[in-house]
Design a protein around this motif. Structure first.
Motif, mmCIF file in Angstrom:
data_model
loop_
_atom_site.group_PDB
_atom_site.id
_atom_site.type_symbol
_atom_site.label_atom_id
_atom_site.label_comp_id
_atom_site.label_asym_id
_atom_site.label_seq_id
_atom_site.Cartn_x
_atom_site.Cartn_y
_atom_site.Cartn_z
ATOM 1 N N VAL A 76 3.577 4.616 -8.919
ATOM 2 C CA VAL A 76 3.058 5.842 -9.538
ATOM 3 C C VAL A 76 2.694 6.864 -8.465
ATOM 4 O O VAL A 76 3.029 8.047 -8.578
ATOM 5 C CB VAL A 76 1.835 5.524 -10.437
ATOM 6 N N GLN A 77 2.023 6.427 -7.386
ATOM 7 C CA GLN A 77 1.674 7.337 -6.290
ATOM 8 C C GLN A 77 2.929 7.904 -5.627
ATOM 9 O O GLN A 77 2.994 9.090 -5.336
ATOM 10 C CB GLN A 77 0.837 6.608 -5.227
ATOM 11 N N ARG A 78 3.926 7.060 -5.404
ATOM 12 C CA ARG A 78 5.182 7.523 -4.799
ATOM 13 C C ARG A 78 5.860 8.547 -5.685
ATOM 14 O O ARG A 78 6.342 9.571 -5.209
ATOM 15 C CB ARG A 78 6.127 6.355 -4.555
ATOM 16 N N GLY A 79 5.905 8.259 -6.979
ATOM 17 C CA GLY A 79 6.532 9.185 -7.927
ATOM 18 C C GLY A 79 5.824 10.535 -7.957
ATOM 19 O O GLY A 79 6.475 11.582 -7.947
ATOM 20 N N ARG A 80 4.503 10.524 -7.974
ATOM 21 C CA ARG A 80 3.736 11.774 -7.983
ATOM 22 C C ARG A 80 3.956 12.577 -6.706
ATOM 23 O O ARG A 80 4.126 13.789 -6.749
ATOM 24 C CB ARG A 80 2.247 11.482 -8.161
ATOM 25 N N GLU A 81 3.930 11.898 -5.573
ATOM 26 C CA GLU A 81 4.117 12.587 -4.291
ATOM 27 C C GLU A 81 5.525 13.170 -4.191
ATOM 28 O O GLU A 81 5.706 14.306 -3.771
ATOM 29 C CB GLU A 81 3.846 11.625 -3.127
ATOM 30 N N LEU A 82 6.524 12.409 -4.598
ATOM 31 C CA LEU A 82 7.905 12.889 -4.567
ATOM 32 C C LEU A 82 8.081 14.071 -5.511
ATOM 33 O O LEU A 82 8.706 15.084 -5.153
ATOM 34 C CB LEU A 82 8.866 11.756 -4.934
ATOM 35 N N TYR A 83 7.514 13.985 -6.704
ATOM 36 C CA TYR A 83 7.608 15.081 -7.666
ATOM 37 C C TYR A 83 6.962 16.358 -7.112
ATOM 38 O O TYR A 83 7.553 17.442 -7.163
ATOM 39 C CB TYR A 83 6.937 14.687 -8.990
#
Length: 196
Positions: A76-83
């Motif tokens: 979830v953290q990776r997805g948010r940062e990438l987004y």
């Protein structure tokens, strides 16, 4: 390799997310791109700790920063940062991207930013897996201009674009920049003296 360098380049993205030494080497690429496209905005994607370094030394016009800790966190953290990263990058509407990081994540970012001209390495530093694709439409050799020093890996995209190598050295300007947590700053706080 392109016979003629791209024209009408208003914004350039350089993806270099690794370490400060890599950013110093990448400054030679930025300097040469600045000479070729003097009116273009050069934007770096890098670790948040290095944003002030790139701006203070005049290497980049702008920086889009990310936090490596979040990119190594939960899905979830990776997805948010990438987004958040891609959203910030797409606002620039890049004409040219240069992927110096040469990683799976950087290739995903290049694909999502979708600049008209996308420079990447052929062959990549690590072989692509069977589902991975190289999003670059201009392919650079691992080392350009006949050099063997790692600096020439960073200059290779110029050769692939057909841009003349005018400044083969790093492009740092003098600055009073101090890295976050610099020892003089830390000892000054401990002893009660403010940094100069």
């Amino acid at each position: 390799m392109l016979q003629n360098p791209p024209t009408h380049v208003r914004s350039i993205l350089i993806l270099q997310t690794k370490f400060i030494g890599d950013l110093v080497l990448a400054s030679a690429l930025a300097r040469n791109l600045r000479l070729q496209y003097p009116k273009a905005r050069i934007v770096f994607l890098c670790e948040a700790n290095f944003a002030s370094f790139l701006l203070a030394h005049g290497i980049a016009s702008d920086v889009v920063a990310f936090r490596r800790v979040r990119m190594r966190g939960t899905p979830v953290q990776r997805g948010r940062e990438l987004y958040a990263m891609v959203r910030a990058l797409r606002r620039f509407r890049f004409d040219l991207t240069t992927d110096l990081a040469d990683s799976k994540t950087s290739r995903i970012i290049v694909r999502l930013v979708n600049a008209k001209t996308r420079v990447g390495y052929d062959p990549p530093e690590k072989p692509l897996r069977w589902l991975e694709r190289q999003p670059a439409n201009v392919l650079a050799k691992p080392f350009g201009f006949g050099g063997q020093h790692y600096l020439y890996r960073y200059l290779s995209p110029l050769e692939a674009l057909g841009v003349e190598l005018r400044a083969p050295v790093q492009g740092l300007s003098r600055s009073r920049w101090r890295p976050p947590g610099h020892w003089r700053f830390s000892t000054g706080i401990i002893s009660g003296v403010t940094p100069s």
